[in-house]
Motif scaffolding. Structure first.
Motif, PDB file in Angstrom:
ATOM      1  N   ASP A 103       0.692  -1.192   0.025  1.00  0.00           N
ATOM      2  CA  ASP A 103       0.005   0.132  -0.029  1.00  0.00           C
ATOM      3  C   ASP A 103       0.881   1.103  -0.218  1.00  0.00           C
ATOM      4  OD1 ASP A 103      -1.790  -1.891   0.193  1.00  0.00           O
ATOM      5  OD2 ASP A 103      -2.834  -0.960   1.738  1.00  0.00           O
ATOM      6  N   THR A 104       1.939   1.167   0.698  1.00  0.00           N
ATOM      7  CA  THR A 104       2.800   2.228   0.877  1.00  0.00           C
ATOM      8  C   THR A 104       3.497   2.659  -0.465  1.00  0.00           C
ATOM      9  OG1 THR A 104       3.256   1.700   3.311  1.00  0.00           O
ATOM     10  CG2 THR A 104       4.728   3.395   2.210  1.00  0.00           C
ATOM     11  N   GLU A 105       3.826   1.545  -1.071  1.00  0.00           N
ATOM     12  CA  GLU A 105       4.418   1.898  -2.525  1.00  0.00           C
ATOM     13  C   GLU A 105       3.831   2.397  -3.616  1.00  0.00           C
ATOM     14  OE1 GLU A 105       8.151  -1.565  -2.345  1.00  0.00           O
ATOM     15  OE2 GLU A 105       6.361  -2.211  -2.751  1.00  0.00           O
ATOM     16  N   ILE A 106       2.328   1.670  -3.356  1.00  0.00           N
ATOM     17  CA  ILE A 106       1.485   2.395  -4.517  1.00  0.00           C
ATOM     18  C   ILE A 106       1.160   3.700  -4.139  1.00  0.00           C
ATOM     19  CG2 ILE A 106      -0.913   2.133  -5.043  1.00  0.00           C
ATOM     20  CD1 ILE A 106      -0.687  -0.954  -4.964  1.00  0.00           C
ATOM     21  N   HIS A 107       0.962   4.203  -2.733  1.00  0.00           N
ATOM     22  CA  HIS A 107       0.677   5.631  -2.312  1.00  0.00           C
ATOM     23  C   HIS A 107       2.011   6.464  -2.744  1.00  0.00           C
ATOM     24  CE1 HIS A 107       0.671   8.703   1.265  1.00  0.00           C
ATOM     25  NE2 HIS A 107      -0.241   8.961   0.199  1.00  0.00           N
ATOM     26  N   ASN A 108       3.062   6.127  -2.824  1.00  0.00           N
ATOM     27  CA  ASN A 108       4.207   7.030  -3.038  1.00  0.00           C
ATOM     28  C   ASN A 108       4.185   7.008  -4.615  1.00  0.00           C
ATOM     29  OD1 ASN A 108       5.211   7.419  -0.894  1.00  0.00           O
ATOM     30  ND2 ASN A 108       6.580   5.719  -0.645  1.00  0.00           N
ATOM     31  N   ILE A 109       3.965   5.976  -5.450  1.00  0.00           N
ATOM     32  CA  ILE A 109       3.958   5.882  -7.013  1.00  0.00           C
ATOM     33  C   ILE A 109       2.716   6.873  -7.445  1.00  0.00           C
ATOM     34  CG2 ILE A 109       3.538   4.723  -9.121  1.00  0.00           C
ATOM     35  CD1 ILE A 109       4.636   2.208  -7.734  1.00  0.00           C
ATOM     36  N   THR A 110       1.568   6.680  -6.763  1.00  0.00           N
ATOM     37  CA  THR A 110       0.561   7.423  -7.268  1.00  0.00           C
ATOM     38  C   THR A 110       0.464   8.863  -7.039  1.00  0.00           C
ATOM     39  OG1 THR A 110      -1.115   5.778  -6.543  1.00  0.00           O
ATOM     40  CG2 THR A 110      -2.173   7.835  -6.967  1.00  0.00           C
ATOM     41  N   ASN A 111       1.223   9.281  -5.878  1.00  0.00           N
ATOM     42  CA  ASN A 111       1.578  10.661  -5.719  1.00  0.00           C
ATOM     43  C   ASN A 111       2.639  11.356  -6.712  1.00  0.00           C
ATOM     44  OD1 ASN A 111      -0.623  11.332  -4.039  1.00  0.00           O
ATOM     45  ND2 ASN A 111       0.749  10.902  -2.044  1.00  0.00           N
ATOM     46  N   PHE A 112       3.410  10.416  -7.142  1.00  0.00           N
ATOM     47  CA  PHE A 112       4.737  10.923  -7.950  1.00  0.00           C
ATOM     48  C   PHE A 112       3.895  11.181  -9.256  1.00  0.00           C
ATOM     49  CE2 PHE A 112       7.630   9.567 -11.406  1.00  0.00           C
ATOM     50  CZ  PHE A 112       8.565  10.638 -11.143  1.00  0.00           C
ATOM     51  N   ILE A 113       3.222  10.329  -9.654  1.00  0.00           N
ATOM     52  CA  ILE A 113       2.457  10.457 -11.152  1.00  0.00           C
ATOM     53  C   ILE A 113       1.351  11.759 -10.895  1.00  0.00           C
ATOM     54  CG2 ILE A 113       1.009   9.507 -12.507  1.00  0.00           C
ATOM     55  CD1 ILE A 113       1.846   6.771 -11.832  1.00  0.00           C
ATOM     56  N   LEU A 114       0.760  11.808  -9.902  1.00  0.00           N
ATOM     57  CA  LEU A 114      -0.198  12.736  -9.724  1.00  0.00           C
ATOM     58  C   LEU A 114       0.306  14.099  -9.749  1.00  0.00           C
ATOM     59  CD1 LEU A 114      -2.863  11.633  -7.348  1.00  0.00           C
ATOM     60  CD2 LEU A 114      -2.932  11.416 -10.084  1.00  0.00           C
ATOM     61  N   SER A 115       1.701  14.082  -9.532  1.00  0.00           N
ATOM     62  CA  SER A 115       2.286  15.852  -9.291  1.00  0.00           C
ATOM     63  C   SER A 115       3.665  15.791 -10.267  1.00  0.00           C
ATOM     64  CB  SER A 115       2.948  15.847  -7.632  1.00  0.00           C
ATOM     65  OG  SER A 115       3.482  14.890  -7.327  1.00  0.00           O
ATOM     66  N   ASN A 116       3.682  15.028 -11.161  1.00  0.00           N
ATOM     67  CA  ASN A 116       4.664  15.134 -12.022  1.00  0.00           C
ATOM     68  C   ASN A 116       4.390  14.798 -13.573  1.00  0.00           C
ATOM     69  OD1 ASN A 116       7.656  14.965 -10.923  1.00  0.00           O
ATOM     70  ND2 ASN A 116       6.440  13.737  -9.611  1.00  0.00           N
ATOM     71  N   PHE A 117       5.108  15.338 -14.581  1.00  0.00           N
ATOM     72  CA  PHE A 117       4.764  14.926 -15.910  1.00  0.00           C
ATOM     73  C   PHE A 117       3.757  16.124 -16.339  1.00  0.00           C
ATOM     74  CE2 PHE A 117       5.272  10.274 -14.583  1.00  0.00           C
ATOM     75  CZ  PHE A 117       6.693  10.381 -14.895  1.00  0.00           C
ATOM     76  N   GLY A 118       3.834  17.206 -15.754  1.00  0.00           N
ATOM     77  CA  GLY A 118       2.718  18.358 -15.912  1.00  0.00           C
ATOM     78  C   GLY A 118       1.239  18.227 -15.264  1.00  0.00           C
ATOM     79  N   ASN A 119       1.410  17.313 -14.615  1.00  0.00           N
ATOM     80  CA  ASN A 119       0.103  16.711 -13.536  1.00  0.00           C
ATOM     81  C   ASN A 119       0.168  17.805 -12.356  1.00  0.00           C
ATOM     82  OD1 ASN A 119      -1.158  14.842 -15.580  1.00  0.00           O
ATOM     83  ND2 ASN A 119       0.358  13.373 -14.610  1.00  0.00           N
ATOM     84  N   LYS A 120      -1.141  18.349 -12.175  1.00  0.00           N
ATOM     85  CA  LYS A 120      -1.173  19.091 -10.696  1.00  0.00           C
ATOM     86  C   LYS A 120      -2.373  18.735 -10.093  1.00  0.00           C
ATOM     87  CE  LYS A 120       0.962  22.970 -12.959  1.00  0.00           C
ATOM     88  NZ  LYS A 120       0.955  22.488 -14.509  1.00  0.00           N
ATOM     89  N   VAL A 121      -2.490  17.376  -9.933  1.00  0.00           N
ATOM     90  CA  VAL A 121      -3.540  16.811  -9.133  1.00  0.00           C
ATOM     91  C   VAL A 121      -3.312  16.740  -7.655  1.00  0.00           C
ATOM     92  CG1 VAL A 121      -5.313  14.837  -8.833  1.00  0.00           C
ATOM     93  CG2 VAL A 121      -4.059  15.344 -11.476  1.00  0.00           C
ATOM     94  N   SER A 122      -4.313  17.193  -6.884  1.00  0.00           N
ATOM     95  CA  SER A 122      -3.770  17.182  -5.557  1.00  0.00           C
ATOM     96  C   SER A 122      -3.531  15.700  -4.918  1.00  0.00           C
ATOM     97  CB  SER A 122      -5.089  17.902  -4.493  1.00  0.00           C
ATOM     98  OG  SER A 122      -6.049  17.431  -5.129  1.00  0.00           O
ATOM     99  N   LYS A 123      -2.268  15.668  -4.094  1.00  0.00           N
ATOM    100  CA  LYS A 123      -1.676  14.341  -3.736  1.00  0.00           C
ATOM    101  C   LYS A 123      -2.981  13.707  -3.013  1.00  0.00           C
ATOM    102  CE  LYS A 123       2.915  15.265  -4.064  1.00  0.00           C
ATOM    103  NZ  LYS A 123       4.349  15.164  -3.384  1.00  0.00           N
TER     104      LYS A 123
END
Lengths: 137, 209
Positions: A103-123
């Motif tokens: 779960d922790t790893e998925i949490h970190n990947i999700t937030n990495f994606i949501l706040s990188n590559f031009g995405n500005k989705v709240s963590k």
């Protein structure tokens, strides 16, 4: 009650130590997200999240992510089949599951994606992620 | 008199510096053989050569060594549901495709190593990455034949249930000349190696036989 000056002087020091630890924690999770992304996602979604032609949808500046942030965790864990529409293009290529991720790893990947590559989705918080993962279907 | 000598010397030096035509190495084992030429026995070199093959492509068209007659080609091994290195390989192979899209002297050949990749699956995949079978053949065939061919191109292919996707293979691109000899091997997931491949293709296209 008056505290001796020497005790008062400790507060700013504590404050900065707190700040430092907070930063370390923040960068560590960010860094873990980045590492895990490189390990588990980048071979298909590519280093900059650009995806591949009409085969693999992009993660970069993806409208789908902004609209469905609560579905990201489930897709990372269980993969996905069927059509998905991202930035006006329809993709239909199965994504494999990643059952080995915690779960922790998925949490970190999700937030990495949501706040990188031009995405500005709240963590998403860890609580939100565990809840997301309970409602996967 | 001295000036003339200096000029002469300079000309000689410059002449000897003239760049030799660039040629790519020929890879693989080689054998010295005795052949008869004009009534005399001479020694010739036998290079590692890709043998005949027979596969079927995304348009259900038979693809053999004859398809590549008089052409150079780049080849690799992949499968459509491969979750590890294949999408990166395909991203890089697409660079080669785009660069030589309108150049008839070069073709691309990707062998599928999955038993599940039937012709319709390959056709759907080709459509998704938007490629034409005139330039890029995605082929399938008997698994053992594909595995044997992989060895010929120095690519490792094995079936392994523990691997993601069920198969293990290396992500190399091989550059093959008109005589079906291997002239270069490149890591297909590495953009820098593929830069080198693009340079080498140009060298190979300009080689005099």
């Amino acid at each position: 009650m008056r505290l001796p000056k020497s005790v008062l002087a400790v507060f700013p020091v504590l404050f900065f130590i707190g700040l430092l630890l907070g930063n370390l924690f923040f960068f560590k999770t960010q860094e873990q997200g980045q590492k895990l992304y490189a390990q588990h996602c980048a071979s298909c979604h590519m280093e900059k999240g650009e995806g591949l032609a009409n085969l693999i949808p992009p993660l970069a500046e993806a409208d789908w992510l902004a609209q469905n942030p609560e579905k990201v965790a489930c897709i990372i864990r269980y993969g996905q089949t069927g059509e998905v529409r991202v930035n006006g293009k329809t993709y239909n290529h199965p994504m494999p599951a990643n059952l080995q991720l915690s779960d922790t790893e998925i949490h970190n990947i999700t937030n990495f994606i949501l706040s990188n590559f031009g995405n500005k989705v709240s963590k998403r918080t860890f609580e939100q992620i565990t809840k997301d993962l309970r409602t996967c279907h | 008199m001295r000036t003339y000598r200096i000029i002469l010397l300079t000309v000689i030096i410059l002449w000897s510096c003239k760049e030799k035509e660039k040629r790519l190495p020929i890879l693989g084992e080689r054998q010295a053989i005795q052949v008869e030429k004009d009534g005399k026995v001479v020694t010739d070199t036998l290079y590692h050569t890709i043998p005949a093959f027979r596969f079927i492509n995304q348009d259900s068209v038979e693809v053999t060594e004859k398809t590549f007659e008089g052409k150079i080609y780049v080849t690799d091994f992949f499968f459509t549901t491969c979750p590890s290195i294949c999408p990166k390989m395909k991203q890089q192979m697409l660079r080669v495709y785009e660069k030589y899209k309108n150049d008839d002297r070069i073709l691309l050949l990707s062998h599928s190593i999955s038993r599940e990749d039937s012709v319709p699956v390959l056709r759907a995949y080709a459509k998704k990455i938007n490629i034409s079978s005139k330039k890029w053949h995605l082929v399938t065939g008997k698994w053992n034949d594909i595995e044997q061919m992989a060895k010929m191109y120095f690519v490792t292919v094995t079936e392994d249930k523990n691997e993601p996707g069920g198969y293990l293979h290396s992500g190399h691109f091989a550059l093959i000349d008109k005589q079906r000899r291997i002239r270069g091997i490149y890591e297909g997931t590495n953009p820098k190696e593929v830069d080198k491949l693009l340079e080498d293709i140009d060298i190979l296209l300009n080689e005099t036989p």
